[in-house]
Write a protein that holds these residues in place. Structure first.
Motif, PDB file in Angstrom:
ATOM      1  N   VAL A 128       0.486  -3.617   7.759  1.00 33.13           N
ATOM      2  CA  VAL A 128      -0.374  -2.356   8.322  1.00 33.13           C
ATOM      3  C   VAL A 128       0.494  -1.212   8.112  1.00 33.13           C
ATOM      4  N   SER A 129       1.589  -1.169   8.261  1.00 33.80           N
ATOM      5  CA  SER A 129       2.382   0.131   7.943  1.00 33.80           C
ATOM      6  C   SER A 129       3.009   0.418   6.910  1.00 33.80           C
ATOM      7  N   THR A 130       2.966  -0.517   5.713  1.00 35.16           N
ATOM      8  CA  THR A 130       3.430  -0.303   4.569  1.00 35.16           C
ATOM      9  C   THR A 130       2.389   0.372   3.595  1.00 35.16           C
ATOM     10  N   PRO A 131       2.812   1.542   3.122  1.00 31.88           N
ATOM     11  CA  PRO A 131       1.513   2.132   2.415  1.00 31.88           C
ATOM     12  C   PRO A 131       0.946   1.315   1.198  1.00 31.88           C
ATOM     13  N   GLY A 132       1.843   0.792   0.520  1.00 26.24           N
ATOM     14  CA  GLY A 132       1.314  -0.195  -0.504  1.00 26.24           C
ATOM     15  C   GLY A 132       0.571  -1.467  -0.078  1.00 26.24           C
ATOM     16  N   PHE A 133       0.648  -1.720   0.792  1.00 25.78           N
ATOM     17  CA  PHE A 133      -0.060  -3.047   1.469  1.00 25.78           C
ATOM     18  C   PHE A 133      -1.305  -2.692   2.457  1.00 25.78           C
ATOM     19  N   SER A 134      -1.271  -1.621   3.033  1.00 28.45           N
ATOM     20  CA  SER A 134      -1.959  -1.502   4.033  1.00 28.45           C
ATOM     21  C   SER A 134      -3.803  -1.442   3.660  1.00 28.45           C
ATOM     22  N   LEU A 135      -3.838  -0.668   2.753  1.00 30.42           N
ATOM     23  CA  LEU A 135      -5.241  -0.544   2.218  1.00 30.42           C
ATOM     24  C   LEU A 135      -5.855  -1.811   1.591  1.00 30.42           C
ATOM     25  N   ALA A 136      -4.980  -2.675   1.141  1.00 31.60           N
ATOM     26  CA  ALA A 136      -5.366  -4.219   0.724  1.00 31.60           C
ATOM     27  C   ALA A 136      -5.794  -4.986   1.969  1.00 31.60           C
TER      28      ALA A 136
END
Length: 316
Positions: free
Chosen positions: A171-179
């Protein structure tokens, strides 16, 4: 021989106009009663839909003071829209989220075909299980998925650790939050798509499948040549509704991410940007311009979808 005078006929068309006049008089004599019955609906539409749109259009040409009050600024808010670098990013996030949600439609078609197999027991119960996430409160759903996505003790990372994979803070990592947000949206919308598609499958005539079986068509060929083409009106409805709902993304995003999340700026949607400008920064004039931009995007996309549906939707 005595001649009896008779009235001269004029074509005998006098009676129908009299009946027509009486019908028109009845319509006119209804008076105000139809409007009284329609008044609650019309008042509700005007007060809660039309008037807010008019207000939003007006506010988009104004700016709000810190202590209230408005000042007319013309097209300044729209010039700011063009120069704001958050608009392209928020639009990109919204489009990516919408695309992920739409990927759930083929999955819904697959599961719906399984649930519509003849003789399947507890099919209604299975449909209910799939539909429950759609009617659940988005905040409650997001809280559950925050626990699943937790980087320290989440279920997802615990399962990945079994295979020797060190999962990130989803949830807090920009590279994974959108996915992660898109997968949550896909899961939430799956039940609605399945209900609509299952109803569409039940309306397909069984004679088509019987004829295909007599011709030696396999189950896969029947699915491709009969089920999918006959299901295109239902698929089109699901695409329209899912796209509109996805472009209005806010509650799942807000409950899953939170205001203080470092990945929020890289994940925020257009509606969240509207919320931030209107209620956090208190720039309601600029927020109104963003709201009209969102409405324009939804209208354009819906119009394009309706134009393209003539090429692939089979209306029987």
């Amino acid at each position: 021989m005595t001649l009896i005078p008779t009235k001269k006929r004029t074509g005998g068309a006098s009676a129908p106009p009299v009946r027509g006049m009486r019908a028109n008089n009845r319509i006119r004599n209804d008076g105000i009663w139809p409007w009284l019955f329609l008044a609650p609906v019309l008042i509700g539409l005007g007060a809660f839909y039309l008037w807010p749109i008019v207000q939003t259009v007006y506010f988009s040409f104004t700016t709000f003071g810190v202590f209230g009050g408005t000042e007319f600024v013309g097209l300044d808010n729209y010039r700011q829209l063009i120069q704001d670098d958050q608009i392209p990013r928020s639009l990109f996030n919204t489009v990516i989220y919408t695309a992920i949600v739409l990927l759930g439609i083929p999955i819904a078609i697959f599961f719906s075909s399984l649930l519509n197999r003849p003789g399947l027991r507890f099919a209604t119960f299975y449909r209910l299980l799939f539909f429950m996430p759609y009617v659940a409160m988005p905040t409650a759903v997001a809280i559950v998925w925050r626990t699943i996505y937790n980087g320290d003790y989440g279920i997802l990372n615990s399962l990945l650790s079994v295979f020797g994979i060190d999962g990130p803070h989803w949830v807090s990592t920009p590279g994974f939050s959108l996915a992660a947000l898109g997968i949550l949206g896909l899961w939430s919308a799956l039940g609605f798509s399945m209900i609509i598609l299952s109803a569409g499958m039940q309306g397909i005539p069984t004679e088509l499948y019987e004829a295909a079986q007599l011709d030696g068509a396999s189950s896969w060929r029947q699915f491709i040549s009969i089920t999918v083409p006959m299901l295109t009106p239902s698929i089109f409805l699901v695409v329209i509704v899912s796209t509109i709902n996805a472009f209005q993304l806010f509650d799942l995003l807000f409950a899953l991410m939170g205001d203080s999340n470092p990945a929020m700026r890289e994940t925020q949607s257009l509606v969240y940007l509207f919320y931030s400008e209107a209620f956090l920064i208190n720039d309601k004039g600029y927020a109104s311009a963003i709201a009209l931009l969102i409405m324009a995007f939804i209208a354009i996309i819906t119009f394009v979808q309706f134009r393209l549906q003539r090429r692939w939707v089979n209306h029987v």
